[in-house]
Scaffold this active site. Sequence first.
Site, PDB file in Angstrom:
ATOM      1  N   ASP A 192      41.036  38.921  47.487  1.00 46.90           N
ATOM      2  CA  ASP A 192      39.951  38.141  48.074  1.00 46.90           C
ATOM      3  C   ASP A 192      40.350  36.674  48.244  1.00 46.90           C
ATOM      4  O   ASP A 192      39.957  36.029  49.211  1.00 46.90           O
ATOM      5  CB  ASP A 192      38.681  38.251  47.226  1.00 46.90           C
ATOM      6  N   ASP A 251      38.784  32.871  43.074  1.00 45.73           N
ATOM      7  CA  ASP A 251      37.749  33.906  43.105  1.00 45.73           C
ATOM      8  C   ASP A 251      37.649  34.531  41.720  1.00 45.73           C
ATOM      9  O   ASP A 251      38.643  34.583  40.983  1.00 45.73           O
ATOM     10  CB  ASP A 251      38.095  34.982  44.148  1.00 45.73           C
ATOM     11  N   GLU A 300      36.009  38.071  39.633  1.00 45.51           N
ATOM     12  CA  GLU A 300      35.317  39.362  39.595  1.00 45.51           C
ATOM     13  C   GLU A 300      34.598  39.385  38.264  1.00 45.51           C
ATOM     14  O   GLU A 300      35.090  38.823  37.270  1.00 45.51           O
ATOM     15  CB  GLU A 300      36.298  40.522  39.725  1.00 45.51           C
ATOM     16  N   HIS A 327      37.740  43.331  47.270  1.00 42.45           N
ATOM     17  CA  HIS A 327      36.930  42.964  46.105  1.00 42.45           C
ATOM     18  C   HIS A 327      37.735  42.961  44.809  1.00 42.45           C
ATOM     19  O   HIS A 327      37.261  43.366  43.755  1.00 42.45           O
ATOM     20  CB  HIS A 327      35.689  43.859  45.971  1.00 42.45           C
TER      21      HIS A 327
END
Length: 192
Positions: A160, A14, A16, A155
């Site tokens: 995540d 993942d 961000e 988040h």
Amino acid sequence: MNKNIDEVEFTIFDTETTGLEPEPGDRIVEIAGIRLKGSQKLATFQTLVNPNRPISLAAQMVNNITPEMLKDAPNIDTVMPKFLDFARGSCFCSYNATFDLEFLNNELKLMGKNLPEDIVALDILKMARKLIPGLDRYSLAYVAQSLGIKTEQKHRALSDVELTLDVFNKLKKISQTKGIFDFVGFTGLFGL
């Protein structure tokens, strides 16, 4: 050779980011991954990334990553080779993988590089839509809740990834109840 999906290594990852659009200049601020084979976690990767640009207030509100947290973080030029080494030889998996792969590709393009051509990528969102049709929505948190997973989505990249891993494992079991055991069939249904 076609392997059973439990014999294949996967990297659930993942990112961000500073915003939602890599083309106009949004950048990765955090990347994380868990590498696994079958039900065994093999390794974990997580780091903040200095994007060398401001992070939008909207992004800060979602991921709680502040400019102060990023000022001493390594640049993507340092992080990307380490992440690619971490994931090398595994199947890349992400929830809404197109988004994360767009950011990876954009960062690599800025470095004058490309993702290796032999990468196989699966979209766990695509898995959810095919294996549990009829949900009201398909956000990661909603899908996790519908599968009985109690973890809250924070988040942040690593939390995540952990939530996505739980969703992936449940969806993999559902696919196996439908007779999908081989990697070629699995990637044919859920790959990008």
